[in-house]
Design a protein around this motif. Structure first.
Motif, PDB file in Angstrom:
ATOM      1  N   HIS A 212     -11.678   0.862   0.420  1.00 36.70           N
ATOM      2  CA  HIS A 212     -10.634  -0.108   0.752  1.00 36.70           C
ATOM      3  C   HIS A 212      -9.308   0.557   1.139  1.00 36.70           C
ATOM      4  O   HIS A 212      -8.644   0.115   2.071  1.00 36.70           O
TER       5      HIS A 212
ATOM      6  N   TYR B  92      -3.575  -0.136   9.322  1.00 32.53           N
ATOM      7  CA  TYR B  92      -2.107  -0.105   9.399  1.00 32.53           C
ATOM      8  C   TYR B  92      -1.642   0.836  10.517  1.00 32.53           C
ATOM      9  O   TYR B  92      -0.627   0.605  11.141  1.00 32.53           O
TER      10      TYR B  92
ATOM     11  N   ARG C  29      -7.538   0.146   4.810  1.00 32.99           N
ATOM     12  CA  ARG C  29      -6.171  -0.377   4.958  1.00 32.99           C
ATOM     13  C   ARG C  29      -5.311   0.589   5.754  1.00 32.99           C
ATOM     14  O   ARG C  29      -4.517   0.195   6.591  1.00 32.99           O
TER      15      ARG C  29
ATOM     16  N   SER D  84       0.838  -1.202   0.000  1.00 32.80           N
ATOM     17  CA  SER D  84       0.000   0.000   0.000  1.00 32.80           C
ATOM     18  C   SER D  84       0.871   1.248   0.000  1.00 32.80           C
ATOM     19  O   SER D  84       2.019   1.220   0.439  1.00 32.80           O
TER      20      SER D  84
END
Ligand SMILES: C[S@@+](CC[C@H](N)C(=O)[O-])C[C@H]1O[C@@H](n2cnc3c(N)ncnc32)[C@H](O)[C@@H]1O
Length: 424
Positions: free
Chosen positions: A265, A273, A269, A229
Motif C-alpha cells: 500500500h 502521488y 500510494r 503519507s
C-alpha cells in the motif's frame, strides 16, 4: 507489597462525585466557540483535531470520577465486545440493508440468526453509547460510525485486538508480577507469549493462524486511512530529498525498497502521488519486500512497476545501492537488539553518499505526547517487548548502536509518524 498497601493520603470521598475540572469549563467553552462558523473542519485535519482535543477536555472536565470509572470499566468494555460480536454475526451489515432504513429488533434478529432478547440488550447499549440510533421502541438504524463497521479495514481492527492484542493486555499485570515489575524487553517472553501460551513471536503466531493475519492486514489498512503519507510535503519533502537526486541513468537502479512493506500500500500510494516517476525510459525499480505468505496476499493488480521480493529482514539486504530503503512501522515491533540486526543488514547494502535509510515511525516528544503514539507504545510493550521511541531513544539506537548518521527528523505532530532520514 501490593499497590493497596502503599501508604498514601486518601482523597476525600466527595472528589469521586465532583466534576473533574469544572473551573476550566468557561475557558474551554470559549476556546470551542472560536470554531463557530467554520465550515472547513471536514477537510482541515489539524484544526479538526485541535477542536476535538478541546471538546475531549471539556467532556473530561464535566465528568465526575465515578462516571469516568463506570464508563471505563463497564460501558466501554461492553461496547467494545458488543461491536466485535456484532461484526462476527453480521449485525452492522444487517443494519445497513435497504439503505439503512430503521428496523425492528425482531427483523434484525431474523436476518442474522440471533436471540431477540440478547440482541435487543446489545442494541440498546450500542445506542446509549451513540454507536447506532434508537429510532423508536425496539427499533434501530445505523449512523455513519456503524455504517463504517461494514468495511473490513475498520471492522477487522476490533477482531484483531480482541483475539491477538487484548489477551496480552489482560495478562500484563500477572506477567509483570512474575518478573518483579520489570518491563518486557524480548519478543519471546512478554505478556503476548504468556497470554497465548506460545514461544513464537506475534508474526510467527499469526502466520500459522491465517485469520489473525487477515485481521491484522486489514487493520493496517484502517490504521492508515485518512492520514497524510510520509512523502507529502506536510511530512517529508520526498521530491527534493529523494527523487530529484536519484540516479536515472540506469533502469536497473533501485529507487525505493519498502522493507516489511506488507501488501504494497505505501509503494502504491507513493507511485500514485508521483506519477511522473513511472514515466520515461529509466524509471528505476520499486521493490516490495515482506515474508512470502504476506506477499502472496498482495493484490494481483498492484502497480506493475512494483517488484515483489520475499525477504527476511534479519538476513542481508539483497538490493545493493538503492536510493532509499524505507521502514514503516517495523522497528517499533522489535526491541533494540533485534532492531540493530535489521538496520545493520540494510546498512551493509547502502551506497555511501547516495543511499538513504528512511524510518517512518513515531518520535514521542518529551511533553504532550499524542494518544495515537502512547497507546501503540503500550501495545508494543505487551505484544513484542518493544516500544515507540523518543528522539533520544532513536539517537541511541540508530547512531550509537547501529552506526548510522541521522541527517534530519521531519515530525508533523498530531499523532502522525515522523520521517527519520539516515545515511552511513
Ligand atoms: C506493523 S507491519 C508494517 C507494515 C507496513 N510497513 C505498514 O506500515 O503498513 C510489520 C510488517 O513486517 C512484516 N514482517 C515481520 N517479520 C518480518 C521478517 N522477518 N522479514 C520481513 N518482513 C517481516 C510483517 O509481515 C508486516 O507486514
Amino acid at each position: 507489597m501490593s499497590a493497596h498497601s502503599v501508604a498514601a493520603d486518601q482523597a476525600d470521598i466527595s472528589i469521586g462525585s465532583t466534576p473533574c475540572d469544572i473551573g476550566n469549563v468557561p475557558t474551554l467553552l470559549e476556546s470551542i466557540s472560536s470554531f463557530r462558523g467554520r465550515n472547513d473542519l471536514g477537510t482541515n485535519r489539524d484544526d479538526r483535531l485541535d477542536l476535538l482535543e478541546q471538546a475531549r477536555k471539556l467532556v473530561h472536565a464535566l465528568e465526575t470520577p465515578r462516571e469516568l470509572m463506570l464508563k471505563h470499566i463497564g460501558a466501554e468494555t461492553a461496547s467494545f465486545f458488543s461491536i466485535a460480536l456484532g461484526i462476527d454475526v453480521g449485525l452492522f451489515k444487517a443494519l445497513v440493508l435497504h439503505q439503512g432504513k430503521p428496523k425492528k429488533v425482531k427483523e434484525i434478529a431474523g436476518i442474522i440468526g440471533f436471540d431477540v432478547d440478547g440482541l435487543s440488550r446489545i442494541l440498546r447499549h450500542l445506542a446509549a453509547m451513540g454507536h447506532i440510533e434508537n429510532t423508536g421502541p425496539d427499533e434501530y438504524a445505523p449512523n455513519n460510525f456503524s455504517k463504517a463497521l461494514t468495511i473490513p479495514v475498520i471492522a477487522d481492527g476490533y477482531l484483531f485486538y480482541r483475539e491477538t492484542c487484548i489477551p496480552s493486555m489482560l495478562h500484563l499485570h500477572s506477567w509483570l508480577k512474575t518478573k518483579a515489575y520489570q518491563t518486557p524487553t524480548t519478543v519471546i517472553d512478554n505478556p503476548f507469549t504468556f497470554g497465548q501460551r506460545t514461544s513464537m513471536t506475534m508474526f510467527e503466531f499469526m502466520a500459522i493462524e491465517p485469520y489473525r493475519m487477515e485481521h491484522f492486514n486489514h487493520h493496517m489498512g484502517g490504521y492508515r486511512l485518512g492520514r497524510p503519507s510520509w512523502f507529502e510535503p506536510s511530512v517529508y519533502p520526498a521530491q527534493e530529498r529523494l527523487l530529484a537526486l536519484r540516479d536515472s541513468s540506469n533502469s536497473d537502479a533501485a529507487v525505493l525498497v519498502d522493507i516489511g512493506g506488507n501488501k504494497g500500500h505505501d509503494l502504491e500510494r507513493f507511485l500514485s502521488y508521483f506519477p511522473s516517476v513511472a514515466e520515461g525510459e529509466n524509471k528505476g525499480k520499486f521493490i516490495l519486500q515482506d515474508t512470502a505468505p504476506v506477499l502472496a496476499e498482495a493484490p494481483s493488480d498492484l502497480i506493475s512497476l512494483i517488484e515483489k521480493q520475499p525477504h527476511d529482514f534479519f538476513m542481508p539486504q539483497p538490493v545493493q545501492g538503492a536510493r532509499a530503503y524505507y521502514l514503516h512501522h517495523i522497528l517499533h515491533d522489535w526491541p533494540d537488539a533485534k532492531c540493530e540486526v535489521i538496520v545493520k543488514q540494510i546498512r551493509g547494502s547502502m551506497k555511501k553518499g547516495y543511499s538513504k535509510l528512511l524510518i517512518n515511525e513515531h518520535v514521542i516528544p518529551a511533553v504532550g505526547a499524542n494518544w495515537e503514539a502512547t497507546y501503540l507504545d503500550l501495545y508494543m510493550m505487551v505484544q513484542f517487548g518493544s516500544r515507540e521511541r523518543t528522539e533520544e531513544e532513536w539517537k541511541v539506537l540508530l547512531e550509537e548502536k547501529c552506526g548510522m548518521r541521522i541527517v534530519g527528523i521531519w515530525n508533523p505532530g498530531n499523532g502522525v509518524e515522523a520521517v527519520i532520514e539516515c545515511e552511513i
